[in-house]
Every structure is written in C-alpha cells, then in structure tokens.
Design an enzyme around this catalytic site. Structure first.
Site, PDB file in Angstrom:
ATOM      1  N   ARG A  10       5.160   9.357   9.854  1.00  0.00           N
ATOM      2  CA  ARG A  10       4.511   8.357   9.323  1.00  0.00           C
ATOM      3  C   ARG A  10       4.793   8.253   7.720  1.00  0.00           C
ATOM      4  O   ARG A  10       5.193   9.191   7.188  1.00  0.00           O
ATOM      5  CB  ARG A  10       3.163   8.610   9.245  1.00  0.00           C
ATOM      6  CG  ARG A  10       2.269   7.340   8.893  1.00  0.00           C
ATOM      7  CD  ARG A  10       0.715   7.813   8.782  1.00  0.00           C
ATOM      8  NE  ARG A  10      -0.046   6.528   8.272  1.00  0.00           N
ATOM      9  CZ  ARG A  10      -1.330   6.633   8.094  1.00  0.00           C
ATOM     10  NH1 ARG A  10      -2.105   7.653   8.464  1.00  0.00           N
ATOM     11  NH2 ARG A  10      -1.886   5.530   7.510  1.00  0.00           N
ATOM     12  N   HIS A  11       5.068   7.074   7.236  1.00  0.00           N
ATOM     13  CA  HIS A  11       5.509   6.806   6.029  1.00  0.00           C
ATOM     14  C   HIS A  11       4.531   7.459   4.966  1.00  0.00           C
ATOM     15  O   HIS A  11       3.329   7.705   5.316  1.00  0.00           O
ATOM     16  CB  HIS A  11       5.568   5.286   5.879  1.00  0.00           C
ATOM     17  CG  HIS A  11       4.038   4.299   5.936  1.00  0.00           C
ATOM     18  ND1 HIS A  11       2.877   4.626   4.886  1.00  0.00           N
ATOM     19  CD2 HIS A  11       3.544   3.636   6.710  1.00  0.00           C
ATOM     20  CE1 HIS A  11       2.039   3.972   5.372  1.00  0.00           C
ATOM     21  NE2 HIS A  11       2.286   3.477   6.222  1.00  0.00           N
ATOM     22  N   THR A  23      -2.972  -1.730   7.595  1.00  0.00           N
ATOM     23  CA  THR A  23      -1.815  -2.496   6.957  1.00  0.00           C
ATOM     24  C   THR A  23      -0.512  -2.599   8.094  1.00  0.00           C
ATOM     25  O   THR A  23      -0.243  -1.607   8.467  1.00  0.00           O
ATOM     26  CB  THR A  23      -1.218  -1.543   6.022  1.00  0.00           C
ATOM     27  OG1 THR A  23      -2.228  -0.911   5.000  1.00  0.00           O
ATOM     28  CG2 THR A  23      -0.306  -2.175   4.932  1.00  0.00           C
ATOM     29  N   ARG A  67       7.860   0.146   3.242  1.00  0.00           N
ATOM     30  CA  ARG A  67       7.208   1.581   3.092  1.00  0.00           C
ATOM     31  C   ARG A  67       7.796   2.818   3.996  1.00  0.00           C
ATOM     32  O   ARG A  67       8.151   3.828   3.454  1.00  0.00           O
ATOM     33  CB  ARG A  67       5.772   1.707   3.147  1.00  0.00           C
ATOM     34  CG  ARG A  67       5.113   1.164   4.671  1.00  0.00           C
ATOM     35  CD  ARG A  67       3.495   0.826   4.291  1.00  0.00           C
ATOM     36  NE  ARG A  67       3.214   0.262   5.693  1.00  0.00           N
ATOM     37  CZ  ARG A  67       3.145  -1.177   6.094  1.00  0.00           C
ATOM     38  NH1 ARG A  67       3.738  -1.967   5.352  1.00  0.00           N
ATOM     39  NH2 ARG A  67       2.626  -1.373   7.251  1.00  0.00           N
ATOM     40  N   GLU A 111       4.436  -1.481  12.775  1.00  0.00           N
ATOM     41  CA  GLU A 111       3.032  -1.054  12.802  1.00  0.00           C
ATOM     42  C   GLU A 111       2.375  -2.284  13.940  1.00  0.00           C
ATOM     43  O   GLU A 111       2.648  -3.242  13.991  1.00  0.00           O
ATOM     44  CB  GLU A 111       2.349  -1.033  11.569  1.00  0.00           C
ATOM     45  CG  GLU A 111       0.809  -0.482  11.616  1.00  0.00           C
ATOM     46  CD  GLU A 111       0.519   0.691  12.085  1.00  0.00           C
ATOM     47  OE1 GLU A 111       0.838   0.911  13.596  1.00  0.00           O
ATOM     48  OE2 GLU A 111      -0.145   1.491  11.597  1.00  0.00           O
ATOM     49  N   TRP A 112       1.242  -1.436  14.452  1.00  0.00           N
ATOM     50  CA  TRP A 112       0.570  -2.494  15.424  1.00  0.00           C
ATOM     51  C   TRP A 112      -0.068  -3.970  14.520  1.00  0.00           C
ATOM     52  O   TRP A 112      -0.343  -3.718  13.350  1.00  0.00           O
ATOM     53  CB  TRP A 112      -0.929  -1.577  15.678  1.00  0.00           C
ATOM     54  CG  TRP A 112      -1.805  -2.232  16.715  1.00  0.00           C
ATOM     55  CD1 TRP A 112      -2.056  -3.655  16.998  1.00  0.00           C
ATOM     56  CD2 TRP A 112      -2.242  -1.548  17.713  1.00  0.00           C
ATOM     57  NE1 TRP A 112      -3.013  -3.695  17.958  1.00  0.00           N
ATOM     58  CE2 TRP A 112      -3.026  -2.578  18.590  1.00  0.00           C
ATOM     59  CE3 TRP A 112      -2.106  -0.165  18.405  1.00  0.00           C
ATOM     60  CZ2 TRP A 112      -3.697  -2.219  19.888  1.00  0.00           C
ATOM     61  CZ3 TRP A 112      -2.957   0.090  19.258  1.00  0.00           C
ATOM     62  CH2 TRP A 112      -3.559  -0.946  20.186  1.00  0.00           C
ATOM     63  N   TYR A 114      -2.343  -6.435  13.260  1.00  0.00           N
ATOM     64  CA  TYR A 114      -3.590  -6.278  13.169  1.00  0.00           C
ATOM     65  C   TYR A 114      -4.234  -7.497  13.012  1.00  0.00           C
ATOM     66  O   TYR A 114      -5.519  -7.875  13.022  1.00  0.00           O
ATOM     67  CB  TYR A 114      -4.357  -5.571  12.015  1.00  0.00           C
ATOM     68  CG  TYR A 114      -3.811  -4.043  11.594  1.00  0.00           C
ATOM     69  CD1 TYR A 114      -4.338  -3.174  13.034  1.00  0.00           C
ATOM     70  CD2 TYR A 114      -3.016  -3.368  10.816  1.00  0.00           C
ATOM     71  CE1 TYR A 114      -3.736  -1.849  12.938  1.00  0.00           C
ATOM     72  CE2 TYR A 114      -2.724  -2.178  10.934  1.00  0.00           C
ATOM     73  CZ  TYR A 114      -3.272  -1.453  11.770  1.00  0.00           C
ATOM     74  OH  TYR A 114      -2.740   0.037  11.970  1.00  0.00           O
ATOM     75  N   ARG A 203       0.741   7.182  16.869  1.00  0.00           N
ATOM     76  CA  ARG A 203      -0.125   7.566  17.507  1.00  0.00           C
ATOM     77  C   ARG A 203       0.065   7.160  19.067  1.00  0.00           C
ATOM     78  O   ARG A 203      -0.211   7.956  19.903  1.00  0.00           O
ATOM     79  CB  ARG A 203      -1.592   7.607  17.218  1.00  0.00           C
ATOM     80  CG  ARG A 203      -1.612   8.389  15.848  1.00  0.00           C
ATOM     81  CD  ARG A 203      -2.783   7.826  14.845  1.00  0.00           C
ATOM     82  NE  ARG A 203      -4.082   8.308  15.612  1.00  0.00           N
ATOM     83  CZ  ARG A 203      -5.270   7.438  15.329  1.00  0.00           C
ATOM     84  NH1 ARG A 203      -5.189   6.761  14.264  1.00  0.00           N
ATOM     85  NH2 ARG A 203      -6.536   7.880  16.017  1.00  0.00           N
TER      86      ARG A 203
END
Length: 251
Positions: A10-11, A23, A67, A111-112, A114, A203
């Site tokens: 993970r970043h 984020t 990131r 990332e997911w 959001y 995850r």
C-alpha cells in the site's frame, strides 16, 4: 521447489489516509513521514537476502495515482526500465540496476472508486446514509459506493488481473522450475510479482486471491504496509496468504 509470490504494497501515508478520509481519484502527495517510512521499508525488505528480491521479480504493477508511483520510487528497486511517468532513468551510480522487471501502470489496481463518498470519513458516510435512507449502516464490501463502484465491479477487474498473473507469469514459472529440477538447470527463473496500490483495492485483491467473496474480507493493510501472497504445496490451485514465514531470511 520455489513457489512464486505476489507482494502487495500500500502506498505511504498521505494527509487523508492519516485522518481516515476515503481517497480514490484525488491526487495527494505522501507526507514527509510517509516518505521516510517507505524508504525504511525498502531498506529493510528489499535486497538479495530479504523478503523482496529484485532479481526475482517478473513484473511490477502500479496504480495510476501519484501516491502509489512515488511509493514505488522510494522502494529503490533499481529497475533497468525507465519508470513510465519519468522522462529518464536515474543514473546507474545513483540507483544500481537490480531488476529487469517491467513496470506497468494499470487501472486494474486503482483504488476503489468511492463516488459520492470521496473525501469522507466512515462515520460521515454512515451519518449521510442515515439522513438519506434512515439506515445508518454501511459496509463497502457489501454496499459499495453510489456514483462509484460496486463490489461486483471490483471483483470483475481483480479476478481478471489475478487470472492474468497466474496464466502469464506463475504458470510458466512453475513449469520452468519443474523442468529445471528434472534437467538440473541452474538458470534462475523470475516469478515474483510486485503490486503497489491502495488500501481497499489491495485488501480486496488478497481476498479474491484465495477465492473468497468480498464480504469475507477481514484483512487490514495500513499505509506503507506489505503483504505476501503465494500458493500451498507449489500448486496454482491452492492460492494462499503467507503470514510470518514470508519474512524468513535465507542463509
């Protein structure tokens, strides 16, 4: 017989990861402490006698977010290839070449999304849902994000990536290892994969790696955290999550 692995990283820490704000597409730099900790992680875990052996890497996947890309830079793997977001490679005397692995920027591990929950904290999301529907419960693994991605969206893109890793990298690696054992060939194949991305998507990746539904996710990966995935009994049909044994140093 060696078994190929997938390292998920993970970043490093950002201001939003530090205070719990979700984020996804928002571009944020790592904090000074985040950069410092990733540098320390690279020194501790990357090397010929450490967890992540650069010369054994077959491929590196990295998220499109800055990131994640900065995190990969700070790990100092020593990639021969110019990083895709850089105009040139660092001089060899500054960062010696340690891996031939190609670096691929891919949406598969962004990332997911959001959606309407971008930038919100979990308590704020639950309060918002209570105002909107009268039900203040929220579980991203079950409910997803309005205006963003659902759990089924995540499963589709991660399952496709996992299938690619197994077919393109791990299956040929296992076949080559088996052939070498029979022929006593000392040429060292490359089978490990490195993924640098984000908390929720990694995850979810680990959960799908072992074939579980996202609602079974009970994993934590903090900013800058490292996880290791592999297989039991050198068998591609027995995917597994490695616990402490992944940190054993070979003599």
């Amino acid at each position: 017989m060696a078994t190929p692995r997938v390292f998920i990283i993970r970043h490093g820490e950002t201001e939003w990861s530090l205070n719990g704000r979700h984020t996804s597409t928002t571009e944020l730099p790592l904090t000074a402490n985040g950069e410092k900790r990733i540098l320390a992680t690279g020194k501790a875990l990357v090397g010929d006698d450490r967890l992540i052996v650069p010369r054994k890497l077959a491929h590196i996947y990295v998220s499109p977010r800055l990131r994640a890309q900065r995190t990969l830079e700070l790990l100092q793997l020593g990639c021969r290839q110019r990083l895709p977001w850089k105009e040139s490679r660092k001089p060899e005397d500054e960062e010696p070449i340690r891996t031939e692995a190609q670096v691929e920027v891919t949406e598969a591990i962004r990332e997911w999304d959001y959606g309407e929950y971008e930038g919100l904290k979990s308590p704020e999301i639950r309060e918002l849902r209570k105002e909107q529907t009268g039900d203040g419960s929220w579980d991203i693994w079950r409910d997803g994000c309005p205006g963003g991605e659902s759990p089924s969206d995540i499963v589709r893109r991660l399952d496709a990536l996992i299938a690619e890793i197994r077919e393109k990298y791990h299956k040929p690696y296992m076949e080559q290892i088996q052939s070498q054992n029979q022929k006593d060939d000392r040429t060292e194949p490359k089978g490990d994969i490195l993924i640098v991305a984000h908390g929720h998507i990694l995850r979810a990746f680990a959960t799908r790696w072992i074939g579980k539904p996202l609602t079974d996710t009970a994993l934590i990966l903090e900013a800058g955290g490292v996880g290791t995935l592999s297989y039991e009994h050198h068998n591609l049909d027995e995917p597994a999550i490695i616990l402490g044994g992944g940190f054993i140093v070979e003599s």
